[in-house]
Design a protein around this motif. Structure first.
Motif, PDB file in Angstrom:
ATOM      1  N   ILE A  84       0.815  -1.220   0.000  1.00 33.08           N
ATOM      2  CA  ILE A  84       0.000   0.000   0.000  1.00 33.08           C
ATOM      3  C   ILE A  84       0.848   1.270   0.000  1.00 33.08           C
ATOM      4  O   ILE A  84       0.392   2.339   0.389  1.00 33.08           O
ATOM      5  N   GLY A  85       2.103   1.174  -0.428  1.00 33.51           N
ATOM      6  CA  GLY A  85       2.930   2.361  -0.603  1.00 33.51           C
ATOM      7  C   GLY A  85       3.424   3.015   0.665  1.00 33.51           C
ATOM      8  O   GLY A  85       3.718   4.213   0.664  1.00 33.51           O
ATOM      9  N   LYS A  86       3.543   2.252   1.756  1.00 30.30           N
ATOM     10  CA  LYS A  86       3.969   2.838   3.024  1.00 30.30           C
ATOM     11  C   LYS A  86       5.415   2.512   3.384  1.00 30.30           C
ATOM     12  O   LYS A  86       6.119   3.337   3.948  1.00 30.30           O
ATOM     13  N   HIS A 106       9.877  -0.235   0.216  1.00 32.53           N
ATOM     14  CA  HIS A 106      10.827  -1.242  -0.251  1.00 32.53           C
ATOM     15  C   HIS A 106      10.791  -1.439  -1.767  1.00 32.53           C
ATOM     16  O   HIS A 106      11.800  -1.761  -2.383  1.00 32.53           O
ATOM     17  N   CYS A 107       9.610  -1.250  -2.367  1.00 32.58           N
ATOM     18  CA  CYS A 107       9.475  -1.501  -3.801  1.00 32.58           C
ATOM     19  C   CYS A 107       9.755  -0.258  -4.632  1.00 32.58           C
ATOM     20  O   CYS A 107       9.695  -0.299  -5.859  1.00 32.58           O
ATOM     21  N   LYS A 108      10.084   0.853  -3.996  1.00 37.15           N
ATOM     22  CA  LYS A 108      10.213   2.125  -4.683  1.00 37.15           C
ATOM     23  C   LYS A 108      11.409   2.160  -5.633  1.00 37.15           C
ATOM     24  O   LYS A 108      12.511   1.750  -5.277  1.00 37.15           O
ATOM     25  N   LEU A 161       1.869   0.404  -5.867  1.00 36.76           N
ATOM     26  CA  LEU A 161       0.732   1.277  -6.099  1.00 36.76           C
ATOM     27  C   LEU A 161       0.529   1.585  -7.575  1.00 36.76           C
ATOM     28  O   LEU A 161      -0.587   1.512  -8.093  1.00 36.76           O
ATOM     29  N   GLU A 162       1.600   1.940  -8.257  1.00 36.08           N
ATOM     30  CA  GLU A 162       1.506   2.368  -9.649  1.00 36.08           C
ATOM     31  C   GLU A 162       1.662   1.207 -10.621  1.00 36.08           C
ATOM     32  O   GLU A 162       1.330   1.321 -11.793  1.00 36.08           O
ATOM     33  N   GLY A 163       2.178   0.093 -10.142  1.00 33.02           N
ATOM     34  CA  GLY A 163       2.319  -1.132 -10.911  1.00 33.02           C
ATOM     35  C   GLY A 163       1.469  -2.210 -10.251  1.00 33.02           C
ATOM     36  O   GLY A 163       0.443  -1.893  -9.671  1.00 33.02           O
ATOM     37  N   PRO A 164       1.902  -3.481 -10.289  1.00 30.25           N
ATOM     38  CA  PRO A 164       3.185  -3.899 -10.864  1.00 30.25           C
ATOM     39  C   PRO A 164       3.220  -3.876 -12.387  1.00 30.25           C
ATOM     40  O   PRO A 164       4.254  -4.077 -12.981  1.00 30.25           O
ATOM     41  N   VAL A 165       2.059  -3.626 -13.020  1.00 30.02           N
ATOM     42  CA  VAL A 165       2.000  -3.624 -14.487  1.00 30.02           C
ATOM     43  C   VAL A 165       2.244  -2.207 -15.007  1.00 30.02           C
ATOM     44  O   VAL A 165       1.611  -1.253 -14.552  1.00 30.02           O
ATOM     45  N   PHE A 166       3.178  -2.100 -15.957  1.00 30.45           N
ATOM     46  CA  PHE A 166       3.490  -0.825 -16.603  1.00 30.45           C
ATOM     47  C   PHE A 166       3.572  -1.026 -18.108  1.00 30.45           C
ATOM     48  O   PHE A 166       3.931  -2.111 -18.574  1.00 30.45           O
TER      49      PHE A 166
END
Length: 267
Positions: free
Chosen positions: A237-239, A242-244, A252-257
């Motif tokens: 949830i973007g807190k 670690h995935c940034k 949040l914005e992916g994982p699909v791009f």
């Protein structure tokens, strides 16, 4: 279900299917309505939590294909039918499957990358009239690493399915396959109309990069290629951060791009 985004719910395991020595598919009873390509956070009390892609779903269930690679998944692999897992989600943005109607779709998956797109292939397997054409490229290291053998056999009766292994001697004679990397077989895919062609690529980062390049060489535009970044999505949830990657929260914005966006996401 709770409004607390950190609080998981309990889901009963309905079935367990062995795919390889380290990959098992779990069907769980739940009422989630995920998008194609989303993931859930899977946990066991006292053990930990990890992000897992949803490999298929239907009325009253979801499926996840889980590889035994660490603390949490080692314990998950000890569970059986009637045991329970705890889930949060689904999270992230998925693939724009409704927008693919009437298009030619090519899905290229490397290894466990076949799991996040299995539900898409099954969707069009059940409704083939929705696409003008579907081609599937599935690459594995060896025969022992091939996932969803029964599904691959069924899909190949309806679609063009190319299965590759790194070494031909590792190929199961009951499952026709070819030697080499996925990138070598991209030129073999018939392209009927570039304007109506869409490509989905899921797998290790290097595989996605070079497979996308092969499709670009054939004239496919970047905005018509989608990839999935499945990396370090600890909270979902973007807190936690670690995935940034740079200023992008993958969970949040992916994982699909689209490849237009993905090509600039460098670790």
């Amino acid at each position: 279900m709770s409004n607390n985004p950190y609080l998981p719910f309990k889901a009963k395991i309905l079935s367990v299917v062995k795919q390889t020595d380290i990959d098992w598919t779990y069907r769980l009873a739940c009422e989630l309505k995920p998008q194609w390509g989303q993931f859930v956070e899977v946990s066991l009390p006292g053990i930990g939590e990890c992000p897992i892609s949803i490999s298929d779903f239907g009325e009253g269930y979801i499926e996840m294909t889980i590889r035994r690679v660490g603390k949490v998944t080692n314990v998950i692999h000890l569970l059986d039918e009637a045991d329970h897992l705890f889930l949060r989600g689904p999270y992230g943005h998925g693939f724009p499957v409704p927008d693919l109607t009437g298009k030619q779709l090519v899905i290229a998956a490397g290894g466990t990358g076949l799991a996040p797109v299995k539900s898409i292939i099954n969707h069009f397997y059940r409704q083939p009239e929705l696409l003008s054409r579907l081609d599937v490229l599935a690459g594995f290291k060896s025969r022992n690493d091939v996932l969803f053998k029964e599904e691959l056999t069924s899909w190949s009766k309806q679609f063009n399915v190319i299965i590759t292994v790194d070494k031909m001697q590792g190929c199961d004679s009951s499952l026709p396959c070819r030697e080499g990397l996925i990138t070598q077989w991209v030129p073999e895919i018939p392209l009927t109309n570039l304007d109506d062609l869409r490509v989905i690529i899921v797998g290790p980062p290097v595989m996605m990069k070079y497979t996308a390049q092969e499709f670009l060489k054939r004239g496919i535009t970047e905005e018509h290629i989608w990839v999935s970044f499945e990396r370090k999505m600890c909270c979902g949830i973007g807190k936690c951060g670690h995935c940034k990657i740079d200023d992008t929260y993958v969970c949040l914005e992916g994982p699909v791009f689209t490849y237009t966006r993905a090509k600039s996401l460098l670790d």
